[in-house]
Design a protein around this motif. Structure first.
Motif, PDB file in Angstrom:
ATOM      1  N   ASP A  41       0.791  -1.227   0.000  1.00 35.94           N
ATOM      2  CA  ASP A  41       0.000   0.000   0.000  1.00 35.94           C
ATOM      3  C   ASP A  41       0.830   1.288   0.000  1.00 35.94           C
ATOM      4  OD1 ASP A  41      -2.438   1.364  -0.073  1.00 35.94           O
ATOM      5  OD2 ASP A  41      -2.387   1.670   2.097  1.00 35.94           O
ATOM      6  N   ASN A  42       2.098   1.210  -0.376  1.00 36.13           N
ATOM      7  CA  ASN A  42       2.847   2.436  -0.687  1.00 36.13           C
ATOM      8  C   ASN A  42       3.166   2.523  -2.173  1.00 36.13           C
ATOM      9  OD1 ASN A  42       4.680   0.323  -0.637  1.00 36.13           O
ATOM     10  ND2 ASN A  42       6.345   1.552   0.226  1.00 36.13           N
ATOM     11  N   ILE A  43       2.493   1.661  -2.966  1.00 38.89           N
ATOM     12  CA  ILE A  43       2.675   1.632  -4.414  1.00 38.89           C
ATOM     13  C   ILE A  43       1.333   1.985  -5.061  1.00 38.89           C
ATOM     14  CG2 ILE A  43       3.301   0.197  -6.391  1.00 38.89           C
ATOM     15  CD1 ILE A  43       4.901  -1.574  -4.471  1.00 38.89           C
ATOM     16  N   ASP A  44       1.333   2.934  -5.962  1.00 41.71           N
ATOM     17  CA  ASP A  44       0.089   3.445  -6.537  1.00 41.71           C
ATOM     18  C   ASP A  44      -0.563   2.464  -7.505  1.00 41.71           C
ATOM     19  OD1 ASP A  44       0.358   5.797  -5.159  1.00 41.71           O
ATOM     20  OD2 ASP A  44       1.097   6.971  -6.869  1.00 41.71           O
ATOM     21  N   THR A  51      -2.326   4.579   1.199  1.00 42.88           N
ATOM     22  CA  THR A  51      -2.269   5.135   2.550  1.00 42.88           C
ATOM     23  C   THR A  51      -0.916   4.951   3.216  1.00 42.88           C
ATOM     24  OG1 THR A  51      -2.932   3.172   3.820  1.00 42.88           O
ATOM     25  CG2 THR A  51      -4.698   4.456   2.794  1.00 42.88           C
ATOM     26  N   ALA A  52      -0.082   4.030   2.737  1.00 43.37           N
ATOM     27  CA  ALA A  52       1.179   3.690   3.409  1.00 43.37           C
ATOM     28  C   ALA A  52       0.922   3.371   4.882  1.00 43.37           C
ATOM     29  CB  ALA A  52       2.200   4.810   3.265  1.00 43.37           C
ATOM     30  N   ALA A  53      -0.246   2.776   5.172  1.00 46.78           N
ATOM     31  CA  ALA A  53      -0.677   2.416   6.522  1.00 46.78           C
ATOM     32  C   ALA A  53      -0.795   3.631   7.433  1.00 46.78           C
ATOM     33  CB  ALA A  53       0.249   1.372   7.144  1.00 46.78           C
ATOM     34  N   ALA A  61      -4.876   7.403  -5.987  1.00 53.15           N
ATOM     35  CA  ALA A  61      -3.890   7.504  -7.066  1.00 53.15           C
ATOM     36  C   ALA A  61      -4.570   7.779  -8.399  1.00 53.15           C
ATOM     37  CB  ALA A  61      -3.078   6.221  -7.156  1.00 53.15           C
ATOM     38  N   ASP A  62      -3.993   8.697  -9.175  1.00 53.20           N
ATOM     39  CA  ASP A  62      -4.536   9.034 -10.494  1.00 53.20           C
ATOM     40  C   ASP A  62      -4.015   8.093 -11.579  1.00 53.20           C
ATOM     41  OD1 ASP A  62      -5.988  11.217  -9.531  1.00 53.20           O
ATOM     42  OD2 ASP A  62      -4.249  12.535  -9.684  1.00 53.20           O
ATOM     43  N   GLU A  63      -2.839   7.493 -11.361  1.00 51.02           N
ATOM     44  CA  GLU A  63      -2.281   6.595 -12.363  1.00 51.02           C
ATOM     45  C   GLU A  63      -1.498   5.483 -11.685  1.00 51.02           C
ATOM     46  OE1 GLU A  63       0.115   9.015 -14.897  1.00 51.02           O
ATOM     47  OE2 GLU A  63       1.730   9.231 -13.432  1.00 51.02           O
ATOM     48  N   ALA A 160      10.875   2.891  -9.631  1.00 47.45           N
ATOM     49  CA  ALA A 160      10.153   3.188  -8.401  1.00 47.45           C
ATOM     50  C   ALA A 160       9.249   4.411  -8.559  1.00 47.45           C
ATOM     51  CB  ALA A 160      11.136   3.420  -7.256  1.00 47.45           C
ATOM     52  N   ARG A 161       8.990   4.823  -9.791  1.00 50.71           N
ATOM     53  CA  ARG A 161       8.050   5.934 -10.001  1.00 50.71           C
ATOM     54  C   ARG A 161       6.653   5.486  -9.595  1.00 50.71           C
ATOM     55  NH1 ARG A 161       5.523   7.845 -15.107  1.00 50.71           N
ATOM     56  NH2 ARG A 161       7.019   6.530 -16.244  1.00 50.71           N
ATOM     57  N   GLY A 162       5.990   6.288  -8.780  1.00 52.20           N
ATOM     58  CA  GLY A 162       4.678   5.918  -8.265  1.00 52.20           C
ATOM     59  C   GLY A 162       4.739   5.115  -6.985  1.00 52.20           C
ATOM     60  N   VAL A 163       5.935   5.019  -6.394  1.00 53.68           N
ATOM     61  CA  VAL A 163       6.124   4.362  -5.103  1.00 53.68           C
ATOM     62  C   VAL A 163       6.469   5.432  -4.086  1.00 53.68           C
ATOM     63  CG1 VAL A 163       7.459   2.657  -3.812  1.00 53.68           C
ATOM     64  CG2 VAL A 163       6.984   2.286  -6.243  1.00 53.68           C
TER      65      VAL A 163
END
Length: 568
Positions: A41-44, A51-53, A61-63, A160-163
């Motif tokens: 949950d830290n990856i979009d 939420t990254a908890a 997330a938009d994408e 790692a884009r979006g992470v």
């Protein structure tokens, strides 16, 4: 202030933050078609909350993160989002307002984190694979504690884009899977340079396997925090690697240990604070302890202290680099011990640090790593080892890791499913080989085994023949040898064999050593596959003892030595 979610009622509640009734997919075609995966949950994932908890931090997330998009394009489907240690800060899986994720084998124990939910879903067979992240071991410790594979790629190999970063300069997207081959397939589909990721890079992967006779480093400092079962399990792992052709080499662990300490005990921790500074400065009370304290500690360092810590890290990297002159890879326990959830709550900082005893240095020093299952201990808990190589050694680690994993005979995760047959590692250039099943004096540790190892043969698996054979102790052979005779299908016994892989160029010289009445022919194994293997001519069994009921030559010899069977 956002209210803390209610505690989970079940382990499944704790593992899944959001499980989709209809998985997200973009195509039904591709190398991963038909496979379902979970996402930390830290990856979009487009349209889903991240939420990254930390519920107060959450956003929709938009994408898709680049790694998610590439896996969807390869035919896989997203099954949902998983729980984690808040802001990926922890190695135990209890630092979440959604509740602690339990171990897949014993709910009293921690699952390991921070990618706890992703590891649990794979270990329980709820998804085919899962994405985690790994800054200090979060893609390895949960794998080792749950009998699954944890693949941590070389830094920059997977975008790692979006992470959401934990410490962006050392973060990696990690992959959990029940087998090395599947993890390698996922990595192959996910990797690729991404100019929109500041830490992505074009890496040249080493495409040749490690040498037939490889050298593996073992730390001169081994700590297990009083866990003698873990100590014994690691000794067994070293012995198994010897059987696969490895030679252990003791290495100086001090520079690795000192580098690991910099992650939290120096100004390098400022990068963790920087990752969430905009939220943390105004909402620190919404962050759970001890994550709050760790992030807050990163805000007090001066720029000169960060520069000093970075220089210290480079000096340690130079010292550590000397070990590669003597070894091909480094092998360590994935985690030194197991802790219960109650123990972790009582002492969350020290015990979490202990879990990272063999992981924290890897990304700081720019290494690749692969955690593979090794054994199920006498108390029923898993033990895993981690193979560590230089940046770009990902394919080599996967090839050796697959052979090691299959040599264990373990099931997949916390299921009863056996491991499937080994599969090709995408991208690996494999020389022509032949698979050979041995049944007697060529088994590991026996008199004629050097005829295999000196030709560069590798042990692939311990298995059995189909129930189409009988085994005889042949009289007058030196050293003592059995003879395997094929009979009518289904009318015989399953006989224990070892399957070795030998370079084709060495095969002819080996066959020339086989004396009559033995010969090499095609054998059928229990899984239905066929390999080359030892058989005997029918006339040789006229005066031979039928020992088929022992199930194999090694079992027969063991009972013979104990006087349970009269000497032939």
């Amino acid at each position: 202030m956002v209210q803390t979610p209610p505690p989970p009622r079940t382990a499944e509640d704790a593992a899944w933050i959001l499980r989709l009734a209809t998985p997200i997919s973009t195509t039904a075609h591709g190398p991963l078609a038909g496979l379902h995966f979970a996402v930390k949950d830290n990856i979009d994932v487009a349209g889903l909350p991240t939420t990254a908890a930390c519920p107060g931090f959450g956003y929709r997330a938009d994408e898709h993160a680049m790694v998610v998009q590439r896996l969807l394009d390869a035919g896989a489907s997203v099954a949902g989002k998983t729980n984690m240690d808040q802001f990926a800060c922890g190695l135990n899986g209890t630092r979440s307002p959604y509740g602690p994720v339990p171990n897949a084998f014993d709910a009293r124990y921690v699952c390991g984190g921070s990618s706890s939910g992703s590891a649990w879903t794979v270990a329980r067979g709820q998804v085919d694979f899962a994405l985690g992240t790994d800054t200090a071991g979060s893609g390895r410790v949960p794998a080792g504690l749950n009998n699954i594979v944890g693949l941590k790629p070389s830094k920059g190999l997977v975008s790692a884009r979006g992470v959401l970063p934990a410490a962006q300069s050392v973060d990696c997207v990690s992959i959990f899977a029940p087998t090395v081959a599947l993890a390698a397939r996922v990595r192959h589909a996910a990797m690729g340079h991404d100019c929109a990721d500041p830490y992505s890079r074009r890496l040249r992967l080493e495409r040749s396997p490690y040498p037939q006779r490889f050298r593996f480093g073992v730390p001169d400092e081994l700590v297990f925090f009083g866990d003698e079962l873990a100590r014994a399990a690691f000794a067994d792992a070293v012995a198994r690697l010897r059987e696969l052709g490895g030679t252990p080499v003791t290495i100086d662990y001090r520079p690795l240990r000192e580098a690991a300490s910099l992650l939290y005990d120096s100004a390098l921790v400022a990068e963790r604070y920087a990752a969430v500074r905009a939220f943390f400065d105004g909402h620190a009370d919404e962050v759970v302890e001890p994550v709050r304290g760790i992030l807050a500690s990163g805000s007090g360092y001066a720029a000169w202290e960060l520069c000093e810590a970075q220089t210290r890290l480079r000096a340690l990297a130079q010292r550590a680099d000397a070990m590669w002159e003597h070894i091909d890879l480094l092998v360590v326990p994935t985690a030194p011990t197991h802790y219960t959830i109650a123990q972790m709550h009582a002492d969350p900082v020290a015990l979490n640090r202990n879990l990272g005893a063999y992981t924290n240095f890897v990304n700081l020093l720019d290494y690749a790593a692969l955690s593979v299952p090794s054994t199920l201990r006498a108390d029923g808990l898993p033990f895993g080892i981690t193979l560590i190589g230089r940046s770009g050694s990902d394919l080599q680690l996967a090839e050796l890791g697959q052979r090691y994993h299959h040599a264990t005979g373990l099931p997949q995760g916390a299921t009863d499913l056996p491991l499937p047959a080994p599969a090709a590692i995408p991208g690996l250039a494999v020389p022509a080989t032949v698979k050979l099943a041995v049944v007697g004096a060529h088994l590991s540790g026996m008199a004629l085994n050097p005829q295999l190892t000196e030709r560069g043969a590798r042990l692939l698996a311990r298995t059995e023949t189909a129930p189409d054979y009988r085994l005889f102790a042949l009289p007058g052979t030196t050293p003592p040898k059995p003879g395997l005779l094929r009979i009518d299908p289904g009318m015989g016994h399953r006989i224990a064999v070892e399957v070795w892989e030998m370079p084709m160029e060495q095969y002819g010289s080996f066959v020339a050593l086989v004396p009559p009445p033995l010969a090499i022919a095609t054998l059928r194994l229990a899984d239905g596959s066929a390999v080359q293997g030892f058989v005997c001519e029918a006339f040789s069994i006229l005066d031979a003892r039928d020992i088929s009921h022992f199930g194999g030559w090694r079992a027969y010899l063991a009972l013979q030595r104990s006087d349970a069977v009269p000497a032939f």
